[in-house]
Design a protein around this motif. Structure first.
Motif, PDB file in Angstrom:
ATOM      1  N   ILE A 196       0.875  -1.167   0.000  1.00  0.00           N
ATOM      2  CA  ILE A 196       0.000   0.000   0.000  1.00  0.00           C
ATOM      3  C   ILE A 196       0.912   1.217   0.000  1.00  0.00           C
ATOM      4  CG2 ILE A 196      -1.674   1.337   1.339  1.00  0.00           C
ATOM      5  CD1 ILE A 196      -2.589  -1.364   2.542  1.00  0.00           C
TER       6      ILE A 196
ATOM      7  N   ALA B 175       0.812   5.228   0.419  1.00  0.00           N
ATOM      8  CA  ALA B 175      -0.049   6.313   0.897  1.00  0.00           C
ATOM      9  C   ALA B 175       0.655   7.651   0.713  1.00  0.00           C
ATOM     10  CB  ALA B 175      -0.396   6.089   2.363  1.00  0.00           C
ATOM     11  N   ARG B 176      -0.037   8.578   0.073  1.00  0.00           N
ATOM     12  CA  ARG B 176       0.481   9.930  -0.114  1.00  0.00           C
ATOM     13  C   ARG B 176      -0.324  10.944   0.690  1.00  0.00           C
ATOM     14  NH1 ARG B 176       4.142   9.773  -4.413  1.00  0.00           N
ATOM     15  NH2 ARG B 176       4.029   7.833  -5.583  1.00  0.00           N
ATOM     16  N   ASP B 177      -1.273  10.427   1.459  1.00  0.00           N
ATOM     17  CA  ASP B 177      -2.118  11.265   2.315  1.00  0.00           C
ATOM     18  C   ASP B 177      -2.590  10.410   3.483  1.00  0.00           C
ATOM     19  OD1 ASP B 177      -3.764  13.974   2.313  1.00  0.00           O
ATOM     20  OD2 ASP B 177      -5.135  12.375   2.940  1.00  0.00           O
TER      21      ASP B 177
ATOM     22  N   SER C 291      -5.391  10.061   4.652  1.00  0.00           N
ATOM     23  CA  SER C 291      -6.671   9.408   4.354  1.00  0.00           C
ATOM     24  C   SER C 291      -6.484   8.085   3.609  1.00  0.00           C
ATOM     25  CB  SER C 291      -7.578  10.347   3.554  1.00  0.00           C
ATOM     26  OG  SER C 291      -7.014  10.616   2.285  1.00  0.00           O
ATOM     27  N   ASP C 292      -5.288   7.831   3.092  1.00  0.00           N
ATOM     28  CA  ASP C 292      -4.992   6.570   2.402  1.00  0.00           C
ATOM     29  C   ASP C 292      -4.645   5.450   3.378  1.00  0.00           C
ATOM     30  OD1 ASP C 292      -5.255   7.936  -0.034  1.00  0.00           O
ATOM     31  OD2 ASP C 292      -3.102   8.349  -0.157  1.00  0.00           O
ATOM     32  N   LEU C 293      -4.605   5.753   4.675  1.00  0.00           N
ATOM     33  CA  LEU C 293      -4.141   4.796   5.689  1.00  0.00           C
ATOM     34  C   LEU C 293      -5.211   4.511   6.726  1.00  0.00           C
ATOM     35  CD1 LEU C 293      -0.695   6.440   6.433  1.00  0.00           C
ATOM     36  CD2 LEU C 293      -1.034   4.235   5.299  1.00  0.00           C
TER      37      LEU C 293
END
Length: 148
Positions: free
Chosen positions: A3, A5-7, A9-11
């Motif tokens: 995975i 994640a660049r934000d 909210s992606d986690l």
């Protein structure tokens, strides 16, 4: 499965906090604040997920002429099963970054072996961290992507 994640909210932040062994609500809230205020949007968090559970994680931040890999951690119940190496390898392959640096304490033989096994080479006999502090008991390694 990787995975990227660049934000925040992606986690699943509390699942990530479990990988980093944060036990209390206060530690989890501090970690969430760090991710929101200090880490994103310029950092990238990579997580290895196995059967719906986060088992390993690392963070990447811009550093000098490349990226600095930090915070590589495997959940204590999943250590010594190859998840950290799978995560580092998948992140390097997926993100295709020119250069990735890592600082490793000299006494951390397991981390040195893992990173060397992923293609990192020692370049400096000290480490200069993001805050500018220099640590004489850690070394700097670099991975240079042959495909970039």
């Amino acid at each position: 499965m990787l995975i990227v994640a660049r934000d925040v909210s992606d986690l699943r932040v509390f699942a990530l906090a479990d990988v980093y062994d944060l036990d209390s609500i206060d530690e989890g809230q501090d970690f969430y604040g760090f991710l929101c205020e200090d880490f994103f949007p310029n950092g990238i968090c990579c997580v290895w997920e196995e059967s719906g559970r986060y088992v390993a994680a690392l963070r990447l931040q811009r550093w000098r002429d490349g990226w600095l890999l930090e915070g590589l951690q495997t959940h204590r119940a999943y250590r010594r099963k190859g998840y950290a190496k799978a995560l580092v390898t998948a992140a390097l392959d997926s993100l295709k970054m020119d250069k990735v640096y890592v600082h490793i304490a000299r006494e951390n033989r397991a981390s040195i072996a893992l990173h060397r096994g992923c293609g990192f080479q020692k370049i400096l006999d000290h480490a200069t961290y993001l805050d500018g502090s220099v640590h004489a008991h850690s070394d700097t390694y670099v991975y240079e992507n042959p495909r970039c």
